[in-house]
Design a protein around this motif. Structure first.
Motif, PDB file in Angstrom:
ATOM      1  N   TYR A 120       0.783  -1.033  -0.102  1.00 36.34           N
ATOM      2  CA  TYR A 120      -0.075  -0.233  -0.329  1.00 36.34           C
ATOM      3  C   TYR A 120       0.895   1.172  -0.280  1.00 36.34           C
ATOM      4  CZ  TYR A 120      -3.829  -3.548   1.350  1.00 36.34           C
ATOM      5  OH  TYR A 120      -4.685  -3.674   1.755  1.00 36.34           O
ATOM      6  N   ILE A 143     -11.518   5.478   3.250  1.00 35.35           N
ATOM      7  CA  ILE A 143     -10.920   5.240   2.207  1.00 35.35           C
ATOM      8  C   ILE A 143      -9.456   6.156   3.371  1.00 35.35           C
ATOM      9  CG2 ILE A 143     -10.618   6.600  -0.149  1.00 35.35           C
ATOM     10  CD1 ILE A 143     -12.800   6.518  -0.737  1.00 35.35           C
ATOM     11  N   GLU A 164      -5.141   4.953  -3.079  1.00 33.89           N
ATOM     12  CA  GLU A 164      -5.711   4.883  -1.947  1.00 33.89           C
ATOM     13  C   GLU A 164      -6.558   3.724  -2.384  1.00 33.89           C
ATOM     14  OE1 GLU A 164      -8.584   9.353  -1.970  1.00 33.89           O
ATOM     15  OE2 GLU A 164      -9.258   8.008  -2.786  1.00 33.89           O
ATOM     16  N   ALA A 165      -7.464   3.208  -0.781  1.00 29.85           N
ATOM     17  CA  ALA A 165      -7.437   1.631  -0.276  1.00 29.85           C
ATOM     18  C   ALA A 165      -8.707   1.784   0.447  1.00 29.85           C
ATOM     19  CB  ALA A 165      -6.389   0.398  -0.490  1.00 29.85           C
ATOM     20  N   GLY A 194      -6.806  -1.900  -3.293  1.00 31.38           N
ATOM     21  CA  GLY A 194      -6.960  -0.090  -3.375  1.00 31.38           C
ATOM     22  C   GLY A 194      -6.889   0.225  -4.878  1.00 31.38           C
TER      23      GLY A 194
END
Length: 324
Positions: free
Chosen positions: A130, A233, A256-257, A314
């Motif tokens: 991430y 988010i 973004e995840a 994401g």
């Protein structure tokens, strides 16, 4: 999706493949004071400057959340890793609540600005998959009790350098000290039985951004909607240094995840009030970058929740062109 090569998986791989189910999470949140202009500059450095202004986030307030998460079990949900077991994790995080320019004022983002974790699996997975700003910490906590509202001390040490110089070397130094004070007769009674209670309390802690009644209602709804799993988010700057020139990034992207709350069991306020001390070093410049003063701050009662959640896969918002 881009035509990506398969990830080479060998026996030394410690990066788990998501999504990740996080079970038995006890989360304590404490609100500390930063400086909004410095937080904005930090966000611009992470997102706006690399993307040439294509992606920009704005903090809602000078307030930051310092959270302590004790996660009993993290289980990768990818079919390859599902039957390989899971791992527990402790993480301590500094968060800012922000909105992304062009996405609507109340489409909130929860941006992690620093994380300390207790194992290399959590650190490697978070950073490599991430872009979580994770590092290994040492944790000195009072034991858990059946009552998450009870007073507990939390101390986190970091491998830190107080002052940079050619002779400097890192050593383990205190980073966060979260200390309960004596409970008063007006200690909170009962528990939160729905996530909206947490949203209301979080809005109170954010302070100066929710003075207007309409803004307060909108913020509460936005936070409640986010926390309930509709739109939690998390943005990240994901990057890796180039081997030939480590001052350049061989890969750089803004991603973004989302996270999804699967089960909310209960929550509430801690019985005692707390004091927080955040230490700032050249290697951990919280005062310079976030405006957190290196002094004891009375933060009132903490917020705690007991829940399960999933860290989902994401989306890339922006990616640097490294083809040239």
């Amino acid at each position: 999706m881009a035509n990506l090569p398969p990830y080479v998986s060998t026996g030394d791989r410690i990066v788990g493949w998501g999504p990740y189910l996080q079970q038995g999470t006890i989360l304590h949140n404490f609100c500390v004071t930063g400086d909004k202009d410095r937080i904005q500059q930090k966000l611009d450095t992470m997102f706006a400057e690399p993307s040439g202004g294509e992606v920009r986030y704005h903090p809602l307030t000078s307030k930051l959340f310092l959270s302590v998460a004790e996660i009993a079990r993290i289980i990768p949900q990818n079919p390859v890793d599902y039957n390989r077991g899971g791992v527990s994790e402790i993480d301590v995080t500094i968060w800012t609540v922000a909105h992304r320019e062009g996405a609507g004022l109340f489409e909130l983002r929860w941006i992690p600005l620093f994380l300390a974790v207790d194992n290399d699996w959590a650190m490697a997975t978070g950073r490599e998959v991430y872009g979580f700003p994770k590092e290994i910490g040492q944790f000195h906590f009072d034991p858990q009790t059946p009552d998450p509202a009870a007073g507990r001390s939390f101390r986190v040490d970091a491998f830190a350098i107080p002052h940079y110089s050619p002779q400097s070397t890192p050593t383990w130094l205190p980073l966060f000290e979260i200390t309960p004070q004596q409970s008063d007769p007006d200690e909170p009674k009962g528990f939160w039985d729905k996530i909206e209670n947490f949203a209301e309390e979080a809005v109170e802690r954010l302070g100066e951004t929710v003075v207007d009644v309409g803004l307060r209602v909108a913020s509460e709804k936005a936070i409640a909607r986010a926390i309930k799993g509709e739109a939690v988010i998390l943005p990240f700057l994901k990057q890796f240094p180039d081997v030939a020139d480590p001052t350049r990034a061989c890969y750089q992207a803004i991603v973004e995840a989302p996270t999804t709350i699967n089960t909310f069991r209960r929550g509430g306020l801690t019985k005692p009030q707390y004091q927080v001390m955040v230490h700032s070093y050249d290697s951990h410049p919280f005062f310079k970058e976030l405006g957190i003063k290196p002094e004891v701050e009375d933060v009132g009662r903490g917020m705690w929740v007991d829940f399960d959640f999933t860290m989902d896969l994401g989306t890339v918002l922006w990616k640097a062109d490294t083809s040239g």
